[in-house]
Design a protein around this motif. Structure first.
Motif, mmCIF file in Angstrom:
data_model
loop_
_atom_site.group_PDB
_atom_site.id
_atom_site.type_symbol
_atom_site.label_atom_id
_atom_site.label_comp_id
_atom_site.label_asym_id
_atom_site.label_seq_id
_atom_site.Cartn_x
_atom_site.Cartn_y
_atom_site.Cartn_z
ATOM 1 N N CYS A 24 54.634 63.461 48.734
ATOM 2 C CA CYS A 24 54.150 64.622 47.983
ATOM 3 C C CYS A 24 55.218 65.717 48.019
ATOM 4 C CB CYS A 24 52.852 65.134 48.605
ATOM 5 S SG CYS A 24 51.525 63.904 48.553
ATOM 6 N N SER A 25 55.004 66.779 47.246
ATOM 7 C CA SER A 25 56.016 67.840 47.190
ATOM 8 C C SER A 25 55.508 69.202 47.644
ATOM 9 C CB SER A 25 56.577 67.951 45.767
ATOM 10 O OG SER A 25 55.522 68.192 44.844
ATOM 11 N N VAL A 26 54.187 69.343 47.836
ATOM 12 C CA VAL A 26 53.587 70.610 48.243
ATOM 13 C C VAL A 26 52.397 70.296 49.145
ATOM 14 C CG1 VAL A 26 52.262 72.627 47.417
ATOM 15 C CG2 VAL A 26 54.272 71.860 46.150
ATOM 16 N N LEU A 27 52.144 71.162 50.135
ATOM 17 C CA LEU A 27 50.944 71.037 50.959
ATOM 18 C C LEU A 27 49.983 72.157 50.589
ATOM 19 C CD1 LEU A 27 49.381 69.783 53.399
ATOM 20 C CD2 LEU A 27 50.479 71.544 54.800
ATOM 21 N N LEU A 28 48.749 71.780 50.251
ATOM 22 C CA LEU A 28 47.679 72.736 49.988
ATOM 23 C C LEU A 28 46.795 72.766 51.231
ATOM 24 C CD1 LEU A 28 46.014 74.590 48.094
ATOM 25 C CD2 LEU A 28 44.865 72.521 47.259
ATOM 26 N N SER A 29 46.656 73.941 51.831
ATOM 27 C CA SER A 29 45.926 74.061 53.089
ATOM 28 C C SER A 29 45.115 75.354 53.113
ATOM 29 C CB SER A 29 46.945 74.026 54.241
ATOM 30 O OG SER A 29 46.326 73.924 55.475
ATOM 31 N N PRO A 30 44.094 75.452 52.247
ATOM 32 C CA PRO A 30 43.342 76.710 52.146
ATOM 33 C C PRO A 30 42.207 76.834 53.166
ATOM 34 C CG PRO A 30 42.546 75.201 50.502
ATOM 35 C CD PRO A 30 43.663 74.493 51.243
ATOM 36 N N PHE A 66 45.659 80.901 43.312
ATOM 37 C CA PHE A 66 46.030 79.532 43.694
ATOM 38 C C PHE A 66 46.469 78.738 42.468
ATOM 39 C CE2 PHE A 66 44.102 80.225 47.810
ATOM 40 C CZ PHE A 66 44.788 79.351 48.637
ATOM 41 N N ILE A 67 45.718 78.847 41.394
ATOM 42 C CA ILE A 67 46.062 78.126 40.164
ATOM 43 C C ILE A 67 47.431 78.576 39.661
ATOM 44 C CG2 ILE A 67 45.416 77.730 37.738
ATOM 45 C CD1 ILE A 67 43.607 76.291 39.835
ATOM 46 N N LYS A 68 47.640 79.873 39.614
ATOM 47 C CA LYS A 68 48.911 80.435 39.135
ATOM 48 C C LYS A 68 50.086 79.949 39.989
ATOM 49 C CE LYS A 68 51.274 84.790 38.305
ATOM 50 N NZ LYS A 68 51.548 86.014 39.015
ATOM 51 N N LYS A 69 49.928 80.009 41.312
ATOM 52 C CA LYS A 69 51.023 79.608 42.208
ATOM 53 C C LYS A 69 51.286 78.107 42.126
ATOM 54 C CE LYS A 69 52.070 83.614 43.897
ATOM 55 N NZ LYS A 69 53.358 84.239 43.614
ATOM 56 N N ILE A 128 53.332 80.369 50.999
ATOM 57 C CA ILE A 128 52.751 80.978 49.801
ATOM 58 C C ILE A 128 51.291 81.282 50.112
ATOM 59 C CG2 ILE A 128 52.199 80.651 47.367
ATOM 60 C CD1 ILE A 128 54.544 78.542 47.377
ATOM 61 N N THR A 129 50.963 82.554 50.106
ATOM 62 C CA THR A 129 49.613 83.001 50.457
ATOM 63 C C THR A 129 48.910 83.530 49.223
ATOM 64 O OG1 THR A 129 50.465 83.617 52.633
ATOM 65 C CG2 THR A 129 48.317 84.487 52.029
ATOM 66 N N CYS A 130 47.696 83.045 48.997
ATOM 67 C CA CYS A 130 46.912 83.447 47.828
ATOM 68 C C CYS A 130 45.588 84.059 48.272
ATOM 69 C CB CYS A 130 46.645 82.248 46.930
ATOM 70 S SG CYS A 130 48.147 81.466 46.312
ATOM 71 N N GLN A 131 45.179 85.097 47.546
ATOM 72 C CA GLN A 131 43.949 85.830 47.876
ATOM 73 C C GLN A 131 42.702 85.264 47.194
ATOM 74 O OE1 GLN A 131 43.855 88.345 50.057
ATOM 75 N NE2 GLN A 131 46.057 88.428 50.363
ATOM 76 N N ASN A 132 42.870 84.640 46.024
ATOM 77 C CA ASN A 132 41.703 84.166 45.271
ATOM 78 C C ASN A 132 42.068 82.890 44.514
ATOM 79 O OD1 ASN A 132 42.882 84.929 42.646
ATOM 80 N ND2 ASN A 132 42.522 87.026 43.352
ATOM 81 N N VAL A 155 54.257 75.308 51.333
ATOM 82 C CA VAL A 155 52.850 75.315 51.740
ATOM 83 C C VAL A 155 52.157 76.454 51.013
ATOM 84 C CG1 VAL A 155 51.263 75.718 53.669
ATOM 85 C CG2 VAL A 155 53.335 74.341 54.015
ATOM 86 N N ILE A 156 50.973 76.159 50.481
ATOM 87 C CA ILE A 156 50.174 77.180 49.813
ATOM 88 C C ILE A 156 48.839 77.264 50.553
ATOM 89 C CG2 ILE A 156 49.424 75.526 48.052
ATOM 90 C CD1 ILE A 156 49.346 77.915 46.077
ATOM 91 N N THR A 157 48.477 78.478 50.974
ATOM 92 C CA THR A 157 47.292 78.670 51.797
ATOM 93 C C THR A 157 46.694 80.057 51.572
ATOM 94 O OG1 THR A 157 46.419 78.446 54.063
ATOM 95 C CG2 THR A 157 48.583 79.486 53.841
ATOM 96 N N THR A 158 45.671 80.357 52.331
ATOM 97 C CA THR A 158 45.022 81.667 52.310
ATOM 98 C C THR A 158 45.637 82.536 53.409
ATOM 99 O OG1 THR A 158 43.370 80.797 53.838
ATOM 100 C CG2 THR A 158 42.827 80.734 51.479
ATOM 101 N N PRO A 159 45.353 83.832 53.412
ATOM 102 C CA PRO A 159 45.851 84.678 54.506
ATOM 103 C C PRO A 159 45.398 84.164 55.881
ATOM 104 C CG PRO A 159 45.065 86.058 52.724
ATOM 105 C CD PRO A 159 44.676 84.639 52.378
ATOM 106 N N GLU A 160 44.175 83.627 55.959
ATOM 107 C CA GLU A 160 43.676 83.089 57.224
ATOM 108 C C GLU A 160 44.491 81.874 57.666
ATOM 109 O OE1 GLU A 160 40.876 85.640 55.330
ATOM 110 O OE2 GLU A 160 41.779 83.829 54.513
#
Length: 186
Positions: free
Chosen positions: A86-92, A140-143, A132-136, A116-121
């Protein structure tokens, strides 16, 4: 004194040239604290992106996320090979999460040169400039869409891998721990 770390020589740089998103489990009741509604939203809104679920999966979770762009690998023999495919880890993680992210999974992705794309937590305690931190969910979709760009994805992944090699390398952390024990015993 000793921070989470990975053995760099056990991981390989991703060879994935497209946006292929890993979500690492296990996906069993009581074992994971991911924001499942957010993951489901991303899978539904981004049908052109493949989401690869690595780890044991419960029937409930599989039914909730079983869409054309979802691949369930289950428990794998070679985790590094599966992750680096894979090329990205999604870990929300949800706002209610009492787990301070899953640093090891994120560091393993970094060792594979994966953003890595995740939430602030989920990002608590991780290097700010490469996670990469997303608030909503819209963010996430945009990033995730932005990570379709090889250049952006590659640049973030390379920087994260460099930081993991320097600051989260198990060989370095082991030496630090040995030094602490030696000082304590002397």
């Amino acid at each position: 004194i000793v921070r989470p770390a990975v053995k760099m020589d056990e991981f390989i740089t991703t060879k994935c040239n497209s946006l292929r998103v890993a979500v690492v489990g296990p996906f069993l009741p009581g074992t994971q604290n991911y924001d499942w509604k957010l993951i489901s939203y991303c899978v539904k809104k981004l049908p052109q992106i493949e989401f690869v679920f690595i780890g044991s999966v419960d029937k409930f979770f599989k039914e909730k996320l079983d869409m054309k762009n979802s691949i369930f690998l289950g428990r794998v023999e070679n985790y590094v090979e599966a992750l680096s495919s894979c090329s990205v880890l999604l870990s929300p993680y949800p706002k209610s999460s009492h787990i301070i992210g899953s640093k090891t999974k994120m560091l393993e992705a970094g060792a594979c040169q994966m953003p890595v794309i995740t939430t602030p937590e989920g990002a608590l305690g991780m290097p700010d400039n490469v996670i990469i931190t997303c608030q909503n969910r819209e963010e996430f979709i945009k990033k995730l869409q932005e990570l379709n760009d090889d250049g952006i994805r590659g640049s973030i992944g390379k920087e994260f891998q460099k930081i993991v090699k320097i600051k989260y390398n198990a060989d370095v952390e082991i030496k630090k721990l040995i030094k602490v024990y030696e000082e304590f015993l002397n």
